[in-house]
Design an enzyme around this catalytic site. Sequence first.
Site, PDB file in Angstrom:
ATOM      1  N   HIS A 268       0.733  -1.638   0.094  1.00 16.26           N
ATOM      2  CA  HIS A 268      -0.376  -0.036  -0.160  1.00 16.26           C
ATOM      3  C   HIS A 268       1.212   1.141   0.225  1.00 16.26           C
ATOM      4  O   HIS A 268       2.327   1.456   0.486  1.00 16.26           O
ATOM      5  CB  HIS A 268      -1.107  -0.197   1.234  1.00 16.26           C
ATOM      6  CG  HIS A 268       0.097  -0.159   2.418  1.00 16.26           C
ATOM      7  ND1 HIS A 268       0.574   0.377   2.970  1.00 16.26           N
ATOM      8  CD2 HIS A 268      -0.359  -1.094   3.710  1.00 16.26           C
ATOM      9  CE1 HIS A 268       1.095   0.011   3.983  1.00 16.26           C
ATOM     10  NE2 HIS A 268       0.523  -0.723   4.770  1.00 16.26           N
TER      11      HIS A 268
HETATM   12  P1  TYD Z   1      -2.189  -3.647   7.542  1.00 15.95           P
HETATM   13  O1  TYD Z   1      -1.679  -1.759   7.526  1.00 15.95           O
HETATM   14  O2  TYD Z   1      -2.883  -4.506   6.076  1.00 15.95           O
HETATM   15  O3  TYD Z   1      -0.311  -4.054   7.886  1.00 15.95           O
HETATM   16  P2  TYD Z   1       0.685  -4.128   6.545  1.00 15.95           P
HETATM   17  O4  TYD Z   1       0.830  -2.632   6.883  1.00 15.95           O
HETATM   18  O5  TYD Z   1       1.833  -4.583   8.170  1.00 15.95           O
HETATM   19  O6  TYD Z   1      -0.057  -5.071   6.021  1.00 15.95           O
HETATM   20  O7  TYD Z   1      -2.623  -3.031   8.856  1.00 15.95           O
HETATM   21  C1  TYD Z   1      -3.108  -4.716   9.487  1.00 15.95           C
HETATM   22  C2  TYD Z   1      -4.473  -4.482   9.757  1.00 15.95           C
HETATM   23  O8  TYD Z   1      -3.972  -3.260  10.994  1.00 15.95           O
HETATM   24  C3  TYD Z   1      -5.628  -3.414   9.508  1.00 15.95           C
HETATM   25  O9  TYD Z   1      -6.983  -4.500   9.473  1.00 15.95           O
HETATM   26  C4  TYD Z   1      -5.770  -2.180   9.570  1.00 15.95           C
HETATM   27  C5  TYD Z   1      -5.076  -2.211  11.214  1.00 15.95           C
HETATM   28  N1  TYD Z   1      -4.143  -1.319  11.830  1.00 15.95           N
HETATM   29  C6  TYD Z   1      -4.992  -0.722  12.756  1.00 15.95           C
HETATM   30  O10 TYD Z   1      -5.790  -0.719  13.217  1.00 15.95           O
HETATM   31  N2  TYD Z   1      -3.822   0.314  12.972  1.00 15.95           N
HETATM   32  C7  TYD Z   1      -2.853   0.932  12.838  1.00 15.95           C
HETATM   33  O11 TYD Z   1      -1.905   1.864  13.253  1.00 15.95           O
HETATM   34  C8  TYD Z   1      -2.154  -0.132  11.988  1.00 15.95           C
HETATM   35  C9  TYD Z   1      -0.836   0.100  10.822  1.00 15.95           C
HETATM   36  C10 TYD Z   1      -2.833  -1.166  11.297  1.00 15.95           C
END
Ligand code: TYD
Length: 132
Positions: free
Chosen positions: A49
Amino acid sequence: MNYKLIETKFFGDETGHLISFEKGSNCPFDIKRSFYIFDTIPGKIRGQHANRNSEFILIAISGSCKIRIDDGKTYEIVELNTPHKALYMDKMLWKEMYDFSYNAILLVLTNTLYDENEYIRDYQEFLKEGSK
Ligand code: TYD
C-alpha cells in the site's frame, strides 16, 4: 526517491544499549503513532500500500526483513537487519515488506493517527494519484 537511512542516536555502556528517536534531532516528524509487526508468516508479503499523509520510520529491532520501495517510476530494496539502521519513508511511496526472519520485529513510527482513508491499497490508483 523520497526515502533515506537516518542516523540513530545510540547510547551504550557496559550495561547495555539504547537507541532513541526524537523530533528535531533525528526524526523529521511529530511521532503520533507507533506499531510493530511480528510473528510474520514465512513467504508472506506485508504492506502493499501507499499512504497519502503518513511518513514512516522503520527499524528492525530484532531479526531482519526487506523493504521494497516504489515511487511509481522505479523501485529500490532496503534490507533492515540491525537496530542501528532506521529507514525514513515519505508519504506516497508504495511499500512492501517481505523476507522476514523468524524472529523479526519491525518497529514503525509515524506522524499520523490511523486512518484507513489515507491508505491506497490499489497499485493502479497509486500510479494515478502519484502522477498528479
Ligand atoms: P495493514 O496496514 O494492512 O498492515 P501491514 O502494513 O503490515 O500489511 O494493517 C493490518 C490491520 O491492522 C488492518 O486491519 C488495519 C489495522 N491497523 C490498525 O488498526 N492500526 C494501525 O495503526 C495499523 C498500522 C493497522
